[in-house]
Design an enzyme around this catalytic site. Structure first.
Site, mmCIF file in Angstrom:
data_model
loop_
_atom_site.group_PDB
_atom_site.id
_atom_site.type_symbol
_atom_site.label_atom_id
_atom_site.label_comp_id
_atom_site.label_asym_id
_atom_site.label_seq_id
_atom_site.Cartn_x
_atom_site.Cartn_y
_atom_site.Cartn_z
ATOM 1 N N ASP A 23 0.827 -1.206 0.000
ATOM 2 C CA ASP A 23 0.000 0.000 0.000
ATOM 3 C C ASP A 23 0.866 1.262 0.000
ATOM 4 O O ASP A 23 1.666 1.474 0.905
ATOM 5 C CB ASP A 23 -0.894 -0.042 1.245
ATOM 6 C CG ASP A 23 -2.088 0.874 1.158
ATOM 7 O OD1 ASP A 23 -2.058 1.832 0.365
ATOM 8 O OD2 ASP A 23 -3.069 0.646 1.897
ATOM 9 N N GLY A 78 -4.762 3.666 -8.390
ATOM 10 C CA GLY A 78 -4.844 4.033 -9.795
ATOM 11 C C GLY A 78 -3.864 5.097 -10.236
ATOM 12 O O GLY A 78 -3.899 5.538 -11.393
ATOM 13 N N ASP A 125 -10.232 4.349 -2.130
ATOM 14 C CA ASP A 125 -10.895 3.345 -1.295
ATOM 15 C C ASP A 125 -12.404 3.301 -1.495
ATOM 16 O O ASP A 125 -13.065 4.327 -1.661
ATOM 17 C CB ASP A 125 -10.629 3.628 0.184
ATOM 18 C CG ASP A 125 -9.185 3.397 0.580
ATOM 19 O OD1 ASP A 125 -8.404 2.908 -0.262
ATOM 20 O OD2 ASP A 125 -8.829 3.710 1.730
#
Length: 301
Positions: free
Chosen positions: A155, A194, A215
């Protein structure tokens, strides 16, 4: 470019093998034998967030193994953020007190015939301010492999403090190479919202799936905006490399039954990863029916 295969005169097995070679060549660095279909499983974040414990992960594994989800294709039991403790004197990441013996947890999930995933960030800290992998990429990859993990969600989060967006491909390639070096097959999930049109380069840096959006949350408006905005990305998905519009919210309570049907059906049409995000140990029969609908799952897979 790869020649013409006389399909009608060639045994199906040979044709399939040839087709697989073509797909592999298009897939670049991504391993198409990993995540040959969109990954299915569960992730701890949407329901438990930072409250997650090893007991919650075991309960999820127990549920999947016994309630029909495993038979439907759900395979991965994924720990999201908030499992990390500190690093030892050699710099090896350790789990916090809520998780304790991580190898024992991994072995437990494997004993159910399932696979297990873990989470980190290329930054100094994760989204929840736990220890990230910056400067420890190879060390962390080897630790995950030593524990026996099968999946890594990586992440972006605080990586913005040490990298530019233009460096996204090289940052993710670095962890992919570290995972490969361990020799253990580990699905590589790029979680970078993205940025930099990841669908155009995710495969080349070894991504098996990549987040195409910010999210999700458990509201129809948010879910539908994400789901319908995926139109046009389908050329970038295929065996070993999938567009990821984020995890499922089915069963978390913020949408009604018909809205959850739309959510599940839309994700299936998108060939999206199906990662349940609810409390599997307490879900209703109606929620289980949505998640395990054979025809809908077949469309996804």
């Amino acid at each position: 470019a790869h020649g013409v295969i006389p399909i009608m005169k060639t045994p199906n097995l040979i044709f399939c093998a040839a087709f697989a070679l073509v797909v592999s060549s298009l897939a670049g660095a991504a391993d198409s034998t990993l995540a040959a279909t969109p990954p299915m499983g569960w992730n701890s974040w949407n329901h438990f967030a930072c409250k997650v414990t090893a007991a919650d992960v075991r309960a999820a594994a127990d549920a999947i193994a016994s309630n029909g989800m495993k038979d439907a294709g759900y395979t991965y039991v994924n720990i999201d953020d908030c499992w990390q403790g500190t690093r030892d004197e050699q710099g090896r990441i350790q789990p916090n007190a809520k998780f304790g013996d991580m190898k024992a947890l991994v072995d437990y999930v494997h004993s159910k015939g399932l696979k297990i995933g873990i989470y980190s960030s290329p930054g100094l800290k994760t989204c929840a301010k736990y220890e990230g992998s910056y400067g420890h990429e190879e060390q962390d990859a080897q630790q995950y492999a030593n524990w026996g993990f099968d999946y890594l969600k990586y992440d972006w989060c605080s990586a913005e403090k040490v990298y530019q967006h233009s460096q996204l491909p090289e940052v993710y390639r670095k962890m992919h190479d570290a995972l490969v070096k361990t020799g253990r097959p580990i699905v590589f999930s790029l979680c970078q919202y993205g940025y930099e049109r990841v669908w155009r380069w995710g495969t080349s840096v070894g991504g098996n799936l990549w987040r195409t959006t910010e999210d999700i949350n458990d509201h129809y408006d948010r879910m539908s905006v994400i789901g319908f905005d995926q139109d046009g990305l389908e050329p970038f998905a295929g065996p070993g490399h999938w567009n990821d519009p984020d995890m499922l919210e089915v069963g978390n309570g913020g949408m009604n039954h018909d809205e959850y049907l739309t959510h599940m059906g839309l994700w299936a049409l998108l060939a999206a990863p199906l990662l349940a995000g609810n409390d599997l140990s307490t879900m209703s029969p109606e929620t289980l029916d949505i998640l395990t609908n054979k025809e809908v799952v077949a469309v996804d897979q």
